[in-house]
Write an enzyme that holds these catalytic residues in place. Structure first.
Site, short mmCIF file in Angstrom:
data_model
loop_
_atom_site.label_atom_id
_atom_site.label_comp_id
_atom_site.label_asym_id
_atom_site.label_seq_id
_atom_site.Cartn_x
_atom_site.Cartn_y
_atom_site.Cartn_z
N ASP A 213 -0.72 -0.38 6.63
CA ASP A 213 -0.49 0.21 7.96
C ASP A 213 -1.26 -0.53 9.07
O ASP A 213 -1.16 -0.19 10.22
CB ASP A 213 -0.84 1.70 7.97
CG ASP A 213 -2.28 1.96 7.62
OD1 ASP A 213 -3.08 1.00 7.64
OD2 ASP A 213 -2.62 3.12 7.31
N ASP B 254 0.87 -1.17 0.00
CA ASP B 254 0.00 0.00 0.00
C ASP B 254 0.91 1.22 0.00
O ASP B 254 1.89 1.26 0.75
CB ASP B 254 -0.88 -0.02 1.25
CG ASP B 254 -1.83 1.15 1.27
OD1 ASP B 254 -2.49 1.37 0.25
OD2 ASP B 254 -1.89 1.85 2.29
N ASP C 170 -6.06 -0.91 6.19
CA ASP C 170 -5.99 -1.96 5.17
C ASP C 170 -6.47 -3.31 5.70
O ASP C 170 -6.15 -4.34 5.12
CB ASP C 170 -4.54 -2.13 4.69
CG ASP C 170 -3.95 -0.81 4.27
OD1 ASP C 170 -4.61 -0.09 3.53
OD2 ASP C 170 -2.84 -0.50 4.71
#
Lengths: 131, 599
Positions: free
Chosen positions: B483, B286, B487
């Site tokens: 994180d 991400d 997510d």
């Protein structure tokens, strides 16, 4: 085949049958006793094996298993209940309690750190409201 | 193991006692005459020294094994030893030393140079550099000033400071790590199942094999030696069999591997996560907070006339005030830093993955990406949008009362270690994919700067899990790195969810693997550690299986008809003692795992 050989062979077959029966035959589970506050309690002696190594409790009731390790053997220095995420060190001679509440019926193993010494918690379906 | 050794040594001892006290019994069994004609019958052999040597060697082996096994638990002991015994707190206006257990949330705690931080908290005054390497693996001390968080167990280096305790006892980060590592070390790796199945029936099977060996030797060996050879071979079978090597093969490697990981700031949830991590073929990163710092700041403000820069920023920041998005925080911070006073928005509506709509002072605003503008029927000035997207910046386009009014660019700095981390992941043969809600151009610029070839941009928050599932459907074993908070669905969908913490402020329970240090190199380290650990597990299991599969038949004497070899029980006990020690010693090699190079 002389008489001694026949005796030894027959004895060997009998001994193997006994070993199979001893290790794999049916065995009874120890019943946990109920404390004043409704906790099912059982004491386990650790000495080369868990005694008793099969404990029967009911689903939905809190269980307290108190282990006392009576040997120096490093194999049994830890007890693990993988299904309940419990890992406890067992110092020699000092009682160590493991508490959990099995929610569902089934068989839940517990074992030493290297998975050689084993026991089973047999959880039967709840028969009445916990109290 | 004890059952087998006990039965083996007792058999040798009991045989010897009988041979000493009632030798004629054995003569009957072996078919020899105890009263030979014309010559004295030889006394049957005794094996007291065999029983004694076996017990001595096995105990020696046990001692070596116990010492080695206790070293495998060293990481937990080291972590538990990090907490100081006492803390200096302010009580009734005085500084007093109290036992750690008596520190309460809200206490003001004083830490002087060279002292350990006793509990977690937030610095209220003073400043220092704090060595957090024992928890994060970060080698350089971290500067701490008022407002920064500190973590119990870390070491204060240079200055003195006071902090307010926010977490004590079991709630501290250190205790959470200890709990997690302890649980991980007790957990099972699926690869262990085969060993478990065998070790569950090992003892009875070996006892049966020993009985069969005895019978076979007694029936097949020459009459005059059959009893002695039957006893020796069956005792050798009992002694050489080593269930411990099988039982220790996986848990010791998992214990050392997870412990070593914890010391390097890589918290692995258990054996299953460790085993899965070594199979990873695709890593999805991400972007925000993982590849980048996750703290965006406004770099460009481009209003179209007649709006001035300040008025434009006032409108946008007032609209963004109600949002908790990191980009919104950056805009509000930029306005505040310029001394612009903000209004309260009359209406606010967040549009996930696109931006927001709001009304400020009666003016209708749309702030977000190009899709939001298109859906709102706003014609975007392409040159403005293009300028704002340069160099990987995130453009925020703005319309006021339905007309395009300009935009802002927000940039989130790429972490210095990201490029090296991506290079290492690719070097491990992985497909590295970057995932972001940002525009394609912005995403590609960031990806290019760190060497990522595969970018999935403009993904809505709930679309991240879909990307992970698509990769899995393509046959990849996927690690999702995020994180850990925003997510969660994608982390759960992945084969291995990796949460990247920032410093020690970390949601430890969130994922299969937690990197305490917000450094992407930890992903490559975690994969390398899992590969190294699984390599040791496989070596151990192979050794333990092979040792027993070869040792037991040799001890039973299957080679005797061909080679004349019959293993002495003493040699069997030496082999047995060394086998379990070898397995543990091999696992201990993982202590030397270095996070940047592997073993």
């Amino acid at each position: 085949m002389d008489a001694a050989e026949i005796i030894v062979t027959a004895g060997g077959v009998g001994l193997i049958a006994f070993i199979v029966w001893f290790f794999f035959g049916p065995r009874r589970a120890a019943q946990a006793r109920q404390s004043a506050i409704g906790v099912r309690e059982v004491d386990i002696t650790v000495r080369g094996a868990y005694s008793p190594n099969r404990v029967e409790v009911e689903a939905g009731r809190p269980v307290r298993m108190t282990f006392v390790r009576e040997e120096q053997n490093a194999c049994t220095a830890q007890v693990i209940f993988p299904d309940f995420g419990v890992v406890k060190d067992l110092p020699v001679g000092r009682p160590v309690s493991v508490e959990f509440t099995p929610e569902r019926a089934g068989e839940y193993p517990f074992h030493c750190g290297m998975n050689m010494v084993r026991g089973t918690v047999v959880v039967s379906p709840a028969t009445e409201a916990p109290g | 193991m004890n059952t087998l050794v006990a039965v083996g040594t007792l058999s040798a001892f009991a045989y010897s006692v009988v041979a000493t006290v009632f030798p004629e019994w054995l003569s009957v069994v072996t078919g020899e005459s105890a009263h030979g004609v014309g010559h004295e019958a030889a006394a049957p052999a005794v094996y007291y020294e065999v029983a004694a040597a076996i017990v001595t060697l096995i105990l020696l082996g046990n001692m070596l094994q116990a010492r080695a096994t206790s070293r495998t638990r060293g990481a937990i002991k080291a972590l538990m030893g990090l907490s100081p015994k006492t803390a200096r707190v302010e009580r009734d206006g005085r500084e007093v030393d109290v036992p750690l257990a008596e520190v309460r949330v809200g206490d003001t705690v004083l830490v002087r140079p060279g002292e350990k931080v006793p509990v977690d908290g937030t610095v209220v005054d003073g400043g220092s550099n704090v060595d957090e390497s024992m928890l994060t693996g970060e080698p350089l001390p971290v500067a701490k000033t008022a407002g920064d968080s500190v973590v119990g167990g870390t070491l204060n280096k240079t200055g003195a400071f006071r902090f307010t305790a926010t977490k004590v006892g079991e709630a501290t980060v250190l205790q959470q790590i200890v709990r997690l590592v302890r649980e991980a070390q007790g957990s099972k790796a699926p690869i262990q199942n085969s060993a478990d199945r065998i070790s569950g029936v090992f003892v009875p099977v070996v006892l049966c094999l020993a009985v069969a060996t005895f019978v076979a030797w007694f029936v097949l060996a020459p009459e005059e030696t059959r009893l002695a050879q039957a006893v020796l071979a069956s005792v050798s079978v009992l002694i050489i069999a080593c269930p411990c090597a099988l039982g220790l093969a996986t848990p010791t490697a998992i214990m050392v591997g997870t412990g070593r990981g914890a010391q390097a700031g890589i918290l692995i949830k258990g054996g299953a996560a460790l085993e899965m991590a070594h199979r990873v073929t695709a890593v999805v990163l991400d972007k925000t907070g993982t590849v980048t710092e996750g703290k965006p700041s406004v770099t460009d403000v481009l209003p179209l006339p007649p709006l001035t820069e300040d008025e434009f920023l006032r409108l946008v920041a007032s609209a963004e005030r109600a949002s908790e998005h990191p980009l919104a925080e950056a805009v509000v911070r930029a306005a505040t830093e310029r001394g612009i006073s903000l209004s309260r928005p009359d209406a606010f509506n967040a549009v996930p993955g696109r931006g927001l709509s709001s009304t400020v002072g009666g003016r209708a605003l749309l702030v977000g990406n190009r899709t939001l503008m298109e859906e709102g029927g706003v014609r975007v000035d392409a040159s403005v949008a293009e300028r704002l997207s340069l160099d990987g910046k995130t453009p925020m386009l703005v319309s006021v009362d339905g007309a395009f009014a300009g935009g802002l660019a927000v940039s989130d700095r790429v972490k210095p270690s990201s490029k090296e981390a991506v290079g290492r992941l690719k070097g491990l043969g992985m497909k590295v994919v970057m995932l972001t809600g940002d525009a394609q151009g912005t995403a590609e610029a960031v990806a290019r700067s760190v060497g990522i070839d595969h970018v999935v941009a403009e993904v809505l928050p709930d679309g991240k899990a879909e990307v992970v599932k698509r990769l899995k459907a393509d046959g990849h074993t996927v690690a999702m790195v995020g994180d850990g908070v925003n997510d969660a669905p994608a982390l759960a969908a992945a084969d291995v969810g990796v949460a990247v913490g920032s410093g020690t402020d970390v949601a430890i329970e969130a994922a299969d693997v937690t990197l305490v240090r917000g450094d992407l190199r930890g992903v490559a380290d975690a994969v390398a550690l899992s590969k190294a650990t699984m390599r040791v597990v496989r070596q151990n299991l192979f050794f333990a299986f092979a040792y027993n599969a070869l040792g037991i038949p040799v001890a039973s004497g299957v080679l005797y008809p061909v080679t004349g070899w019959l293993l002495s029980p003493i040699l069997a006990s030496v082999a047995m003692a060394l086998s379990s020690v070898s397995v543990v010693t091999n696992a201990l090699r993982l202590k030397g795992f270095t996070p940047t190079t592997g073993t």
